[in-house]
Structures are given as structure tokens and as C-alpha cells.
Design an enzyme around this catalytic site. Structure first.
Site, PDB file in Angstrom:
ATOM      1  N   PRO A   1       0.827  -1.219   0.000  1.00 15.46           N
ATOM      2  CA  PRO A   1       0.000   0.000   0.000  1.00 15.46           C
ATOM      3  C   PRO A   1       0.861   1.269   0.000  1.00 15.46           C
ATOM      4  CG  PRO A   1      -0.694  -1.515   1.744  1.00 15.46           C
ATOM      5  CD  PRO A   1       0.562  -2.068   1.165  1.00 15.46           C
ATOM      6  N   CYS A   2       2.084   1.151   0.531  1.00 17.61           N
ATOM      7  CA  CYS A   2       2.980   2.315   0.582  1.00 17.61           C
ATOM      8  C   CYS A   2       3.226   2.890  -0.809  1.00 17.61           C
ATOM      9  CB  CYS A   2       4.328   1.930   1.183  1.00 17.61           C
ATOM     10  SG  CYS A   2       4.250   0.621   2.411  1.00 17.61           S
TER      11      CYS A   2
END
Lengths: 439, 439
Positions: free
Chosen positions: A42-43
């Protein structure tokens, strides 16, 4: 042969299953993942939105096929676990067509991840940026907008502000706190980055969202009203524990309680990653630290213990790093405001320096803040905002904090010096010297 | 009022005198410096030669005037100390016109620096790159040449090769060792940087200088003969102890012996910086580590103790960092070849990774080698070659090594992760995981 079932194919889940496989070639390992992606990141979503890369498959460190063929891990993507029977040790899941099945386990690993906090408003122009599996669609929609409101000036909010500003969007960042990143940084350091953000972004602090109207195109706060083309909500995440919240012990953080072996209150059930709680090594309180490296190590430890190799996860000190344009922003240990909350008496220093020798071209600014405990003179917190070599320095300080370095021990750490990338008294040492004077 | 006399106005000397001043506003402090510069930085000479800056005053962190007016330190530049009478506590010095004088001291600090090792050949085209005070003249001469031989592939030789190659010169680098930087790196890591250097520079390894003829324009080695426009000799430095070598105790390294307070064998005489010897924290042997940060800290400790604030210099582990073009090259603790020499049984790992997430643009290569002790599983050495964030990572490893982190403790250091500047399993952690497998 033991059957290890992992619910959630993110960082923690894939680390746990990979570790079991490495230590036990015979274990049967099944991973259920609700989306099409495993070991996803998700980063990376803000950078995808910015357009720094276009292939959504790059979100995955390894593909499901890799795990299936190379690691003999039975990865089942697009399978939603809708119930778990902890007494009968059964996981119930459904496929894309809602065809339901069950599977039995000997060991269960709960790596359920986190979910974005929601606002109680809905509309076609209200967005959440969380899971890589939805990034393509999200980006397509955002790129068509010009004026975008971001609700929340935490790490994700700041990263989205950078991404959208770099993409040429007109960004309004609305933040409830006194300054951006106020849950990460102290005010003195937060202001440094806030001053920078304000150059590109219409930043509103101490302003709270009251309502989103008109599909998300009208933002009403306690102070004003904004007409935009769409709104991204980035007000934080919570552990995704809806599946198990009445079945396993939860910690005071709201995430699944775990012991030092990443075991839940049930001996055959482990938890790791964003859905698990652990210990904070400085405050000795329970804490929740939803970051990928912590998730990976928790998964690694859970996998080791399941496979019979005892390993202890020591807990966390809260290292985090983000960036805004030319500045990296990092923190480890406790901030002063956190120390205050826990009644830890501290003294601190904050310095501004350069990243290179005075004669070496293109030096960048760097700000270092250090926090030491009054009674012990131990370094217990650090914050850095700077143009380069922020990551490694915060990592060094994390190592010091985890091992209880005193200020003077920190002073004597033999750091490298090269005019092209450091000052002869390293910025961290300059900050340490300030602490020594305060001593 | 005590009179503190410091011989040598480099990093160590100015740190020592500044520290005394800070702790004792009444002390009389005199610094003798043979050149026109104080707190000067030899580390900057290659970058001046490259033309990255042009103002030689930038070599000085602070000017003599600053120390005189702001810190009330009586800095005497262009004064050569030609004798010291340790029994009578008298320093004898001469000015530029060879006018001689004496001064008495209560405390003496020997910060005599180092001098380049010489070859037994002389000529107008034979150069040494050492002291910033001579950099302007040196650069002027070098810039007029096209084809330049560098003798010595250590740190200075590599930095000069970078500088001259960037300046468009035709460089031959002649190195006696098996690979470049062979006193710093193990062969596996040395080869990584050697492959890079060979792209720009005519690199000759395992080749020894026999003679320089024709004013330095003919280089004769044991293997060949080269016609060049000039030769720079960069075969290392030695402690500059000619002034005191029969007067104070020398250590086995050849530098001035010091105790943990940076005191020599005479109670009122201290030594620090490149002329002083200290302890190696890993080998427990005596060692000589002529680098600016060590010099600064030694001076700081000497000054503290002179001013009555007891402080211990713990010793060194040998952190060093240099660069060649896009690669930073760093080392801390012991290399495998050094461990072998000291009979320390070790195991090691070496990995190649990237500096950024796979989807983030412009990732650079990074190589990490770690060395752990067999008996204790402690990390005792690290080498990194990479395109960014090398400094901070080596600093982190230095902290770990100084405090005796085991491999597993290293694994759990909570390093930061940001796709723009790290991989989710940090390259250092990847190398640690390799060590854990070897465990």
C-alpha cells in the site's frame, strides 16, 4: 503433516508462510487473499497516483504464481474468508462467485491488515487510497479532476498531497491537528515541513471536516466551505479485525493481542502485521504500528515459531519515514509530546545543519531533533527532516534507542565522514553535543 | 591560570582548544599552526582539484580570526614549533622569518597530524596531495597536465582518480595490492568498485612502482613503463611524530601512545588526532585511525580532561567512507581479511540489492557485506558499496558493532521504510537474514 492457514496475503502473511516453508519443507500451507494481489505494498499507492510507475503488478514483491510454484505455498487469491470457527479450527471462505467452502487448520495466522477510517458520507467523488488492488481505478478517476481536497494531514495525507501536487493538481489539505504530521512529529519539527508544504498546497490546519456534500464536491468544515472536484479521505487506518473481534483477545489498541511469539490468546492461532498489537519498547505500553517492515518481521517470527524454531519479537519503537518533495521526514522512538503523555521526563535538542561539507556543492538542509530521558540520559527519541541521508541516520538512532544508548555513547558512535555526503561533525553528533550541554 | 599549548591547528587541535575554552573561560590557550590554515580539511583536497569549489578559505571550518575573537584562543598561524622541552615544559617556535621564541605550558596537546609517505625520487612533476594550504598551487600544476599517473589505490588514490577523471584527465592508477582499496575492503567488495573504476581509468593492480624518472614523467614499475605528464604519489600517510619521537612513548602503530583519556605517558601531555594511537574495540589491539571525526572526538576528550571534566575515549572500530563517481564505498568494524589476521573466526554474507522499491524510479545498486563472529554471533564488520544511503547505513552498523549487537538483534532493529529510498526488507536486513541462515 501440519496444515498452516494464513488469512491475508499481505506483507505479514507472505512472510509468515514463506518462513514456515523454509523451515519445514513438508508443511501444507494455504494463504487466503481477498484481492488479486499478494505481498502487496500500500505504501506505493501515492507514487502510482503521481504516475511514477504504471504497471500495477509492480505493487507485488512476488506474484501468486511465484509463491505457488517456487515456494509451494497454496495461495488462493480472490477468496474472501467470511468466517472462522476457532473451536472446530475451520476457516470458511467464498470465491468470486460466492461459492462457499471450508478448510481445516492446525495453525492459523491472522494477517488481516488494516482498513481506512471512513467518514459517514458517501458519493462518487469521495475516495480512499488504501489497497493497491484498487489503485488503477482510483488513479483514473483522480487524474480527471483538477481541484482535490485531502482530508487528513498524517503520513498518507502528506504523501497524497505530494503526489497530486507533482501531478499538477490544485490541492487543498485539510487537517484537524495543530500542524501536519502531529501524531508523528513534535510541533517544532512539524512546522519545518509545514512551511514547505504550504508553498505548493493550500493547507488548512486546526480545521475539521463537518460534511461532504454533492458527491464529495463540496467540503464543509467547522471554519469554511470549499468547492472542489473531489475529496480523498486519509484520516487514518484501523486494524481490520471485524472477522475475529469477538473470537480472539484484542489488545487495548484495538488490534489483536499477541505475546512475544506473535501468538494470540489461543495457542494455535498467531497474528501479525497491521491487525496485530505488540509492545512499545520505550513506553512499555501496548502499541499498534501498522508499517510494512514491522509486519514482515512479525510474520517472520510467527512463521518461525509455528515451524518450531522459537523466536521472540521484541516489540517496536515506532520508526517511520515519509517524504514531501525534496524533504525526507523520519521519526523513531518517542516524540516529546508522547513522552509527556507517558510521564517520561525528557530533555531535547534541535539543530539545523547541512548534509555536505561547506565546500561541497548541492548541500541540503537537515534538521535533527533528539530526545533523551532525564533519569537515565538515554536517547529515547529522534526526528529528522532533511534532503538526504535521513533514512540511514534514523535507522542508526533506532538501533541506539532499541539498545539503550546513553547520550554520551551516542556521541562516540564512530560515524563516517565524506565531504560529499556529510559534515565532519555529523548532524546527529551536533544534536548530541547540544544534549550533552543540556546535561 | 593554566596555560594550555596546542601544537597543530587541525581538527583535533581546534576541537581540544575549543573544548577547554568552553569548560574553562579563564584558561590561557595557545595554538601553534605551521601553515596559514586552521581547522582545515585535507579530505576536501580531491574535490578542490576536481574544481567543485574554488575558494581555498572554504577548507577551514572556522578561520583563525574566528578562534581569536570569538573563542579567545590565541591561534598563531605560520609558526613552526621546532622543538619541545618536556622537562622544562617549554615549546620553541619560529615565525616565517625564522625569528625564534619560546613559550611555557601547563598542559600540552600534541595534534601533529600526519604526513604523506614519500617515494625516494624527486622531480618537478612528482606531487603529493595532502595539505589544503598547498592545494591552490597543486591544482594549478595538475590542471596543466593531461596524462597523470597516480601511485596508490587506497582511499586518496581512488578519490584523486575520480577527481582527475571528472576533470577530463587521462588517468593511470597504479596499485601494488591485488585490488583497489585492499586495506579497507575484502576482495569480493573491492572487485565491485574496481569494475567501476576500470570504466574510466587505466587501472593496474599488483604492480609496484620501481622508479620515477624524468621529473616524474616516466613511471617505471615491476611490469611496465609509462610516459605521463606527471605523477601523484598517494601511497598512504604516517603519523607526524618527528618532533616528539624520542620524547614521548610511541605505540606499536608508530603513533603517540595515549590512554583512554587521550593522555600520553606524561601526565600533562595529551595527544589527539592523526598523530595519536588508540585502541581498536574489536581486535583489542592498538590502532591508528587517521580520520577527521575520530580526530575531533579525541580532541574533544583531551580538552575535557584538561579542563577537569573526566571523559573517556572508548577507542575506534575503523569506520571509513569514500566515493567513486556514483558509488559510495564504506566500511566499519573488521573486514574478513582483518579478522583472519587476528585469528577471529567469522562467517559472512554478501548481497546485492536496490536502494528503492522496485516500482520507484531511479533505484541504484547497493552491495552489503556483513561479518559476524562465530563464537558470539555478534556483528563485527560491515562493508557497503552503493548509490545512496550508504553513509547512514554504515553509521547504523557502526553503532551496532560498538555496542555488540548479535545478528538477531540486528535483524530486529526497526529500520524505516519508504519506497522512494529503501526496500521493504532493507538491504542491511537482507544481508542479516543471509547471516541467520548461515547460523
Amino acid at each position: 503433516m501440519d496444515h498452516v492457514v494464513v488469512v491475508g496475503g499481505g506483507a505479514a502473511g507472505m512472510s509468515a508462510s514463506s518462513r514456515v516453508r523454509r523451515l519445514n519443507p513438508n508443511a501444507e500451507i494455504t494463504v487466503f487473499e481477498e484481492t488479486k494481489m499478494v505481498s502487496h505494498a500500500p505504501c506505493g499507492v501515492p507514487y502510482f497516483i503521481e504516475g511514477l510507475f504504471n504497471d500495477e503488478n509492480l505493487f507485488m514483491t512476488y506474484t501468486p504464481e511465484f509463491f505457488i510454484s517456487k515456494r509451494k505455498i497454496d495461495v488462493k487469491i480472490n477468496r474472501k474468508v467470511y468466517d472462522i470457527d476457532l473451536n472446530s479450527r475451520i476457516v470458511k471462505f467464498a470465491d468470486e462467485n460466492n461459492k462457499k467452502s471450508i478448510v481445516e487448520y492446525d495453525y492459523l495466522v491472522l494477517t488481516l491488515g488494516s482498513v481506512p477510517k471512513k467518514v459517514p458520507f458517501e458519493g462518487k467523488r469521495i475516495f480512499y487510497a488504501h489497497h493497491p488492488a484498487h489503485a488503477v481505478e482510483l488513479r483514473k478517476e483522480l487524474w480527471e479532476l483538477d481541484k482535490i481536497a485531502i482530508i487528513g494531514g498524517g503520513i498518507l495525507g502528506v504523501e497524497l498531497a505530494e503526489a497530486l501536487s507533482n501531478k499538477g493538481k490544485n490541492v487543498i489539505l485539510i487537517h484537524r491537528g495543530k500542524y501536519v504530521l502531529n501524531k508523528m512529529l513534535d510541533e517544532d519539527m512539524g512546522k519545518v515541513i509545514q512551511d514547505r508544504i504550504e508553498k505548493d498546497v493550500n493547507l488548512k490546519t486546526e480545521e475539521s471536516l463537518m460534511e461532504l456534500r454533492d458527491e464529495g464536491k463540496t467540503v464543509i468544515t467547522d471554519k469554511s466551505k470549499y468547492e472542489v472536484d473531489g475529496t480523498i479521505v486519509a484520516i487514518g487506518v484501523t486494524p481490520n479485525i471485524s472477522l475475529v473481534k469477538d473470537k480472539v483477545k484484542l489488545g487495548k489498541s484495538g488490534a489483536i493481542w499477541t505475546d512475544e511469539h506473535m501468538r494470540t490468546n489461543l495457542p494455535e492461532v498467531y497474528a501479525a502485521g497491521d491487525s496485530a498489537e505488540t509492545a512499545n519498547l520505550i513506553t512499555n505500553d501496548r502499541t499498534w504500528m501498522p508499517f510494512a517492515p514491522v509486519a514482515n518481521k512479525m510474520g517472520y517470527v510467527a512463521g518461525s515459531n509455528i515451524a518450531g524454531k522459537k523466536m521472540v519479537f521484541p516489540g517496536t519503537i515506532g520508526t517511520m519515514i515519509t517524504k514531501y518533495k525534496e524533504f525526507y521526514i523520519a521519526k523513531t522512538g518517542v516524540a516529546e509530546f508522547e513522552a509527556k503523555k507517558y510521564g517520561i521526563k525528557v530533555y531535547s535538542s534541535m539543530i539545523k545543519s547541512k548534509t555536505r561539507a561547506r565546500y561541497y556543492p548541492d548541500a541540503k538542509d537537515i534538521y535533527v531533533k533528539l530526545i533523551a530521558e532525564e533519569n537515565t540520559n538515554k536517547i529515547i527519541g529522534a526526528q529528522i527532516v532533511g534532503g538526504e541521508e535521513v533514512l540511514g541516520r534514523i535507522d542508526m538512532l533506532a538501533a541506539m534507542i532499541m539498545k539503550g544508548f546513553t547520550v554520551e555513547e551516542g556521541f562516540f558512535v564512530e560515524m563516517g565522514y565524506l565531504p560529499a555526503i556529510a559534515t565532519v561533525w555529523d548532524p546527529v553528533i551536533v544534536a548530541i553535543r547540544q544534549l550533552m550541554k543540556a546535561d
